[in-house]
Design an enzyme around this catalytic site. Structure first.
Site, PDB file in Angstrom:
ATOM      1  N   GLY A 288       0.795  -1.220   0.000  1.00 20.11           N
ATOM      2  CA  GLY A 288       0.000   0.000   0.000  1.00 20.11           C
ATOM      3  C   GLY A 288       0.820   1.257   0.000  1.00 20.11           C
TER       4      GLY A 288
ATOM      5  N   THR B 152       8.951  -2.154  -4.107  1.00 17.81           N
ATOM      6  CA  THR B 152       9.777  -1.570  -3.048  1.00 17.81           C
ATOM      7  C   THR B 152      10.940  -0.773  -3.631  1.00 17.81           C
ATOM      8  OG1 THR B 152       9.213  -3.439  -1.645  1.00 17.81           O
ATOM      9  CG2 THR B 152      11.140  -2.151  -0.991  1.00 17.81           C
TER      10      THR B 152
ATOM     11  N   ILE C 292      10.296 -13.499  -3.826  1.00 16.89           N
ATOM     12  CA  ILE C 292      10.325 -14.861  -4.372  1.00 16.89           C
ATOM     13  C   ILE C 292       9.959 -14.859  -5.860  1.00 16.89           C
ATOM     14  CG2 ILE C 292       9.853 -15.955  -2.141  1.00 16.89           C
ATOM     15  CD1 ILE C 292       7.019 -16.598  -3.165  1.00 16.89           C
ATOM     16  N   ASP C 293       9.275 -13.803  -6.310  1.00 16.17           N
ATOM     17  CA  ASP C 293       8.799 -13.778  -7.703  1.00 16.17           C
ATOM     18  C   ASP C 293       9.907 -13.630  -8.745  1.00 16.17           C
ATOM     19  OD1 ASP C 293       6.266 -14.020  -6.794  1.00 16.17           O
ATOM     20  OD2 ASP C 293       5.605 -12.004  -7.332  1.00 16.17           O
TER      21      ASP C 293
ATOM     22  N   MET D  62       2.726 -21.295   2.035  1.00 20.04           N
ATOM     23  CA  MET D  62       3.659 -22.197   2.732  1.00 20.04           C
ATOM     24  C   MET D  62       5.054 -22.051   2.130  1.00 20.04           C
ATOM     25  SD  MET D  62       1.382 -25.551   3.350  1.00 20.04           S
ATOM     26  CE  MET D  62       2.468 -26.205   4.568  1.00 20.04           C
TER      27      MET D  62
HETATM   28  N1  LIG Z   1       5.887   3.269  -8.338  1.00 21.05           N
HETATM   29  C1  LIG Z   1       6.021   3.313  -7.011  1.00 21.05           C
HETATM   30  N2  LIG Z   1       6.451   4.430  -6.384  1.00 21.05           N
HETATM   31  C2  LIG Z   1       6.593   4.480  -5.041  1.00 21.05           C
HETATM   32  N3  LIG Z   1       6.316   3.424  -4.222  1.00 21.05           N
HETATM   33  C3  LIG Z   1       5.884   2.280  -4.779  1.00 21.05           C
HETATM   34  C4  LIG Z   1       5.714   2.157  -6.190  1.00 21.05           C
HETATM   35  N4  LIG Z   1       5.268   0.903  -6.442  1.00 21.05           N
HETATM   36  C5  LIG Z   1       5.162   0.283  -5.255  1.00 21.05           C
HETATM   37  N5  LIG Z   1       5.535   1.091  -4.250  1.00 21.05           N
HETATM   38  C6  LIG Z   1       5.515   0.790  -2.815  1.00 21.05           C
HETATM   39  O1  LIG Z   1       6.394  -0.264  -2.492  1.00 21.05           O
HETATM   40  C7  LIG Z   1       5.834  -1.093  -1.474  1.00 21.05           C
HETATM   41  C8  LIG Z   1       5.881  -2.535  -1.873  1.00 21.05           C
HETATM   42  O2  LIG Z   1       5.300  -2.719  -3.157  1.00 21.05           O
HETATM   43  P1  LIG Z   1       4.571  -4.067  -3.556  1.00 21.05           P
HETATM   44  O3  LIG Z   1       4.289  -3.972  -5.024  1.00 21.05           O
HETATM   45  O4  LIG Z   1       3.410  -4.295  -2.658  1.00 21.05           O
HETATM   46  O5  LIG Z   1       5.610  -5.231  -3.221  1.00 21.05           O
HETATM   47  P2  LIG Z   1       6.980  -5.682  -3.899  1.00 21.05           P
HETATM   48  O6  LIG Z   1       8.041  -4.786  -3.381  1.00 21.05           O
HETATM   49  O7  LIG Z   1       7.142  -7.087  -3.435  1.00 21.05           O
HETATM   50  O8  LIG Z   1       6.822  -5.566  -5.408  1.00 21.05           O
HETATM   51  C9  LIG Z   1       4.437  -0.560  -1.217  1.00 21.05           C
HETATM   52  O9  LIG Z   1       4.451   0.209  -0.037  1.00 21.05           O
HETATM   53  C10 LIG Z   1       4.141   0.294  -2.423  1.00 21.05           C
HETATM   54  O10 LIG Z   1       3.302   1.383  -2.116  1.00 21.05           O
HETATM   55  O1  LIG Z   2      -1.353 -11.941  -0.458  1.00 17.55           O
HETATM   56  P1  LIG Z   2      -0.123 -11.118  -0.333  1.00 17.55           P
HETATM   57  O2  LIG Z   2       0.479 -11.143   1.017  1.00 17.55           O
HETATM   58  O3  LIG Z   2      -0.346  -9.727  -0.857  1.00 17.55           O
HETATM   59  O4  LIG Z   2       0.991 -11.799  -1.248  1.00 17.55           O
HETATM   60  C1  LIG Z   2       0.756 -12.301  -2.542  1.00 17.55           C
HETATM   61  C2  LIG Z   2       1.756 -11.796  -3.518  1.00 17.55           C
HETATM   62  O5  LIG Z   2       3.062 -11.817  -3.034  1.00 17.55           O
HETATM   63  C3  LIG Z   2       3.962 -12.288  -4.014  1.00 17.55           C
HETATM   64  O6  LIG Z   2       4.398 -13.566  -3.751  1.00 17.55           O
HETATM   65  C4  LIG Z   2       5.215 -11.537  -3.970  1.00 17.55           C
HETATM   66  O7  LIG Z   2       5.751 -11.652  -2.647  1.00 17.55           O
HETATM   67  P2  LIG Z   2       7.195 -11.195  -2.264  1.00 17.55           P
HETATM   68  O8  LIG Z   2       7.503 -10.117  -3.265  1.00 17.55           O
HETATM   69  O9  LIG Z   2       7.070 -10.704  -0.862  1.00 17.55           O
HETATM   70  O10 LIG Z   2       8.129 -12.341  -2.336  1.00 17.55           O
HETATM   71  C5  LIG Z   2       3.162 -12.318  -5.297  1.00 17.55           C
HETATM   72  O11 LIG Z   2       3.480 -13.341  -6.170  1.00 17.55           O
HETATM   73  C6  LIG Z   2       1.785 -12.546  -4.776  1.00 17.55           C
HETATM   74  O12 LIG Z   2       0.822 -12.073  -5.642  1.00 17.55           O
END
Ligand SMILES: Nc1ncnc2c1ncn2[C@@H]1O[C@H](COP(=O)(O)OP(=O)(O)O)[C@@H](O)[C@H]1O
Ligand SMILES: O=P(O)(O)OC[C@H]1O[C@](O)(COP(=O)(O)O)[C@@H](O)[C@@H]1O
Length: 386
Positions: free
Chosen positions: A53, A80, A107-108, A265
């Site tokens: 978020g 992130t 992990i993705d 898991m």
């Molecule tokens: N384009 C962006 N600019 C700034 N913050 C972002 C952007 N995209 C995602 N974030 C922030 O990075 C955090 C993690 O993003 P998320 O997509 O949920 O997970 P991940 O880092 O695993 O891809 C969130 O707090 C999100 O608001």
């Molecule tokens: O239900 P949540 O906690 O948002 O996580 C699901 C999502 O997290 C992911 O595994 C990515 O997780 P991480 O980036 O933390 O490894 C996506 O593939 C998946 O859609």
């Protein structure tokens, strides 16, 4: 080694219950010491907590400034790293002497440029247990089908590598490779063929695969919750149901399908030995970069070499499986699954290739790791010294 005497972690679990980026301005931190982090690699998850978020970059940088923090290390996936890049830009705009550096953890494996993200290897290894269970179950019963759903919202790397590692998988469905169910060359025809040949089969489906088909299907079934919102279906459950329905209606074959969803898991287990070593390497080199005076980078391996990659390179694309690449070809050859390409796709692909050739651009979507490696090794002038 560098005489650092205070390391803070943004903590989800103290009073304000705000983790991730919002934790920066919620005043909750924990002091991290060698003793307190000594065993954390033996646990899954994170001691700091995680969140999804939005957040306010200005407030985060205010907090960094107010606290007198001079090095910020941000751990996470592609979203992130984008957030880290925004913080870096704001720090730079204010002219602060603060290092902002990213550590690629997801992990993705959807972070571009680097060889792999921390956590990916562990996920592929743990996925073997689910695939093995699906194989054992399907092999134990006539016309057994084991369906395993793995994570991968936009990138099918876990599914592809888990399939290649296992060699028990007969079909792997990923977001990057559209598929269809009915008719010649479709999934149902392939399942029937496989069951006739070997009496059982395993299908691996990444969570982001076939989303267009799932949503079409949801619309036609008009499933709604109590408030009238459309209910989204799980692709694993959806595909399992579609296979069952198809064989019940159109075939004399009695199938036995078992669906396994090990997604959380897999994400929750402690990292494996290879990821632990990689993590040590990432942690040490990200700090060496900061101490050498660099900022605005993600640390990672490129072609096996430790590099500092400017944020703008990390955030410009997402790492996805290229289905015209050798790795996907290896998978197709190993599973013998159909490509699901129809004549229309081939014509479109050819047209795109021709346009590409004309523009003289080799690979616009997915920059070649070798060319980027050259850029990275010589990158210091692209990063800002503090
Ligand atoms: N384009 C962006 N600019 C700034 N913050 C972002 C952007 N995209 C995602 N974030 C922030 O990075 C955090 C993690 O993003 P998320 O997509 O949920 O997970 P991940 O880092 O695993 O891809 C969130 O707090 C999100 O608001
Ligand atoms: O239900 P949540 O906690 O948002 O996580 C699901 C999502 O997290 C992911 O595994 C990515 O997780 P991480 O980036 O933390 O490894 C996506 O593939 C998946 O859609």
């Amino acid at each position: 080694m560098y005489g650092v005497n205070k390391v803070l972690g943004i903590d989800l679990f103290s009073s304000e219950s705000e983790g991730g980026y919002r934790g920066f301005y919620a005043r909750n931190t924990i002091t991290l010491t060698p003793k307190s982090v000594n065993d954390i690699h033996k646990r899954g998850g994170t001691i700091l907590g995680t969140s999804r978020g939005g957040h306010d970059t200005t407030k985060i940088v205010d907090s960094i400034q107010d606290r007198g923090i001079n090095q910020v290390y941000i751990i996470g996936g592609d979203g992130t790293q984008k957030g880290a890049s925004a913080i870096y830009e704001e720090v730079r705009r204010r002219g602060l002497k603060v290092v902002v550096a990213g550590i690629p953890k997801t992990i993705d494996n959807d972070i571009p440029v680097i060889d792999k993200s921390f956590g990916f290897d562990t996920a592929v290894e743990e996925a073997q247990r689910a695939i093995n269970a699906a194989h054992v179950e399907s092999e134990s019963i006539e016309n057994g089908i084991g369906v395993v759903k793995l994570m991968g919202r936009n990138s099918g790397y876990i599914a592809m590598y888990a399939t290649l590692a296992s060699r028990d998988v007969d079909c792997c469905l990923i977001p990057e490779s559209p598929f269809y169910l009915e008719g010649p060359g479709g999934l149902f025809q392939y399942i029937e063929k496989k069951l006739k040949e070997q009496g059982h089969m395993v299908i691996v489906v990444a969570e982001g695969a076939g989303q267009d088909l799932v949503s079409e299907s949801i619309q036609s079934m008009q499933k709604q919750d109590a408030s009238g919102n459309k209910l989204l279906q799980d692709v694993g459950l959806w595909i399992s149901q579609r296979i069952k329905d198809h064989f019940a209606k159109h075939s004399t074959m009695n199938i036995n399908l078992k669906y396994i969803d090990p997604t959380y898991m897999i994400r929750a287990i402690p990292s494996n030995a290879s990821d632990n070593v990689y993590c040590t390497l990432l942690a040490q080199s990200v700090i060496h970069g900061a101490m050498a005076g660099y900022t605005g980078y993600t640390s990672g391996l490129v072609n096996g070499r430790q590099t500092y990659i400017p944020f703008y390179r990390i955030t410009e694309t997402q790492h996805k499986v290229v289905i015209t690449d050798r790795m996907w070809a290896r998978l197709l050859s190993s599973t013998t699954q159909p490509t699901f390409w129809c004549a229309k796709d081939v014509i479109e692909d050819k047209r795109e290739e021709e346009l590409f050739d004309q523009s003289g651009d080799d690979d616009e979507q997915c920059p070649d790791a070798n060319s980027i490696a050259n850029e990275i090794i010589h990158i210091p002038n692209n990063s800002v010294k503090v």
